[in-house]
Design a protein around this motif. Structure first.
Motif, PDB file in Angstrom:
ATOM      1  N   SER A 141     108.084 -51.949 194.404  1.00 16.30           N
ATOM      2  CA  SER A 141     106.965 -51.128 193.945  1.00 16.30           C
ATOM      3  C   SER A 141     107.273 -49.632 194.023  1.00 16.30           C
ATOM      4  CB  SER A 141     105.705 -51.433 194.767  1.00 16.30           C
ATOM      5  OG  SER A 141     105.833 -50.974 196.105  1.00 16.30           O
ATOM      6  N   SER A 171      93.977 -47.298 195.825  1.00 17.23           N
ATOM      7  CA  SER A 171      94.578 -48.594 196.163  1.00 17.23           C
ATOM      8  C   SER A 171      93.545 -49.687 196.398  1.00 17.23           C
ATOM      9  CB  SER A 171      95.475 -48.462 197.394  1.00 17.23           C
ATOM     10  OG  SER A 171      94.715 -48.117 198.535  1.00 17.23           O
ATOM     11  N   TRP A 228      95.801 -50.302 189.353  1.00 15.38           N
ATOM     12  CA  TRP A 228      96.726 -50.767 188.317  1.00 15.38           C
ATOM     13  C   TRP A 228      97.273 -49.605 187.497  1.00 15.38           C
ATOM     14  CZ3 TRP A 228      98.427 -55.601 188.530  1.00 15.38           C
ATOM     15  CH2 TRP A 228      97.621 -56.603 189.070  1.00 15.38           C
ATOM     16  N   PRO A 276     100.394 -45.551 189.766  1.00 15.71           N
ATOM     17  CA  PRO A 276     101.553 -46.175 190.416  1.00 15.71           C
ATOM     18  C   PRO A 276     101.733 -45.838 191.888  1.00 15.71           C
ATOM     19  CG  PRO A 276     102.156 -45.340 188.247  1.00 15.71           C
ATOM     20  CD  PRO A 276     100.777 -44.840 188.535  1.00 15.71           C
ATOM     21  N   TRP A 300     100.450 -48.512 194.236  1.00 12.66           N
ATOM     22  CA  TRP A 300     101.002 -49.872 194.244  1.00 12.66           C
ATOM     23  C   TRP A 300     101.537 -50.289 195.613  1.00 12.66           C
ATOM     24  CZ3 TRP A 300     104.195 -49.336 189.055  1.00 12.66           C
ATOM     25  CH2 TRP A 300     103.289 -49.265 187.994  1.00 12.66           C
ATOM     26  N   ARG A 318      98.607 -51.200 197.901  1.00 17.11           N
ATOM     27  CA  ARG A 318      97.941 -52.460 197.557  1.00 17.11           C
ATOM     28  C   ARG A 318      98.813 -53.661 197.931  1.00 17.11           C
ATOM     29  NH1 ARG A 318      93.132 -53.184 194.841  1.00 17.11           N
ATOM     30  NH2 ARG A 318      92.496 -55.351 195.155  1.00 17.11           N
ATOM     31  N   LEU A 328     101.967 -57.416 189.258  1.00 19.43           N
ATOM     32  CA  LEU A 328     102.270 -56.101 189.798  1.00 19.43           C
ATOM     33  C   LEU A 328     103.776 -55.914 189.964  1.00 19.43           C
ATOM     34  CD1 LEU A 328     101.225 -53.438 190.794  1.00 19.43           C
ATOM     35  CD2 LEU A 328     100.875 -54.442 193.059  1.00 19.43           C
ATOM     36  N   SER A 360     105.925 -53.107 187.965  1.00 22.64           N
ATOM     37  CA  SER A 360     106.783 -52.188 188.709  1.00 22.64           C
ATOM     38  C   SER A 360     108.195 -52.173 188.135  1.00 22.64           C
ATOM     39  CB  SER A 360     106.832 -52.593 190.185  1.00 22.64           C
ATOM     40  OG  SER A 360     105.551 -52.558 190.779  1.00 22.64           O
TER      41      SER A 360
END
Length: 253
Positions: free
Chosen positions: A145, A181, A187, A190, A193, A196, A227, A231
């Protein structure tokens, strides 16, 4: 040909600060987590404090430092090492990105090992070893990520400088982790990410507390896979985009 470019970039940093950061960053993270525990912030325990600090914002700052060192190696020589060689600058940028990614992966693996050791002291060796694969997977997915930040930070360091990159990444990482998050907007941002993923993989909220089992904040398997895919796509697209930009910015004499 790309392995040759990677080897050339790797040789530039033999016995350098770039290599030493693989030890300094985990050591700094350990000390910071101990401080958090001491002042009562890391209420979820040492491992939770370390994972939380890594996601927000140590990981992003680490990428900024690594990117700056990689850029600075050529900049301090006024790009003479590039001007005089018949090389593909686009492949050079990709090699730099891969080099930073591999160093970040080593740091992630060290952090997973540290987590296993700390959990063995708290929960026992057998329990920690039984969960070692889970910790390894968790830090591995956190690493995925973060990959998109590498080409972006290589670009950002050249555009706004080291201090500007630190400020932007520090603010964006903290803002994304603390606000976006835990909302559906993560989503589209970034920088949120990793946070999350932290909630989903380790059950740790951005404030360091443990999330309730069955919480809606935990992504299901399909959402987690999506996800990961996003990424990887973001990393590929940004690497391709900024490698083309890099090839146009550095001119041969």
């Amino acid at each position: 040909m790309l392995p040759a470019y990677f080897t050339a970039e790797n040789l530039k940093f033999k016995r350098s600060l770039f290599r030493k950061l693989m030890i300094f960053i985990p050591a700094t993270l350990i000390l910071l987590s101990l401080v958090f525990i001491f002042v009562g912030i890391g209420l979820g325990g040492f491992s939770s404090a370390m994972i939380c600090n890594w996601c927000m914002p140590i990981a992003s700052l680490s990428i900024v430092f690594l990117s700056h060192l990689v850029n600075n190696k050529d900049q301090k020589h006024n790009y003479r090492t590039l001007y005089s060689l018949p090389i593909d600058l686009q492949k050079t940028f990709i090699a730099k990105t891969i080099l930073i990614a591999l160093n970040l992966l080593i740091i992630s693996l060290l952090l997973s090992l540290i987590t296993v050791i700390s959990e063995s002291l708290v929960s026992g060796v057998s329990s920690a070893i039984g969960h070692s694969g889970y910790y390894l997977l968790g830090y591995g997915l956190l690493w995925l990520s973060l990959l998109w930040q590498i080409p972006f930070c290589l670009f950002l360091d050249q555009k706004v400088g080291f201090v500007g990159s630190v400020i932007i990444n520090l603010f964006a990482s903290a803002f994304g982790g603390l606000f976006f998050s835990l909302t559906p907007l993560f989503w589209f941002f970034p920088y949120s990410w990793p946070a999350r993923f932290m909630v989903t993989l380790f059950g740790i909220l951005p404030n360091g507390l443990l999330v309730d089992a069955g919480s809606r904040l935990i992504l299901n398997l399909g959402e987690s896979a999506l996800l990961v895919l996003i990424s990887l796509v973001a990393s590929f697209v940004l690497t391709l985009l900024f490698s083309r930009w890099y090839s146009k910015q550095v001119y041969r004499q």
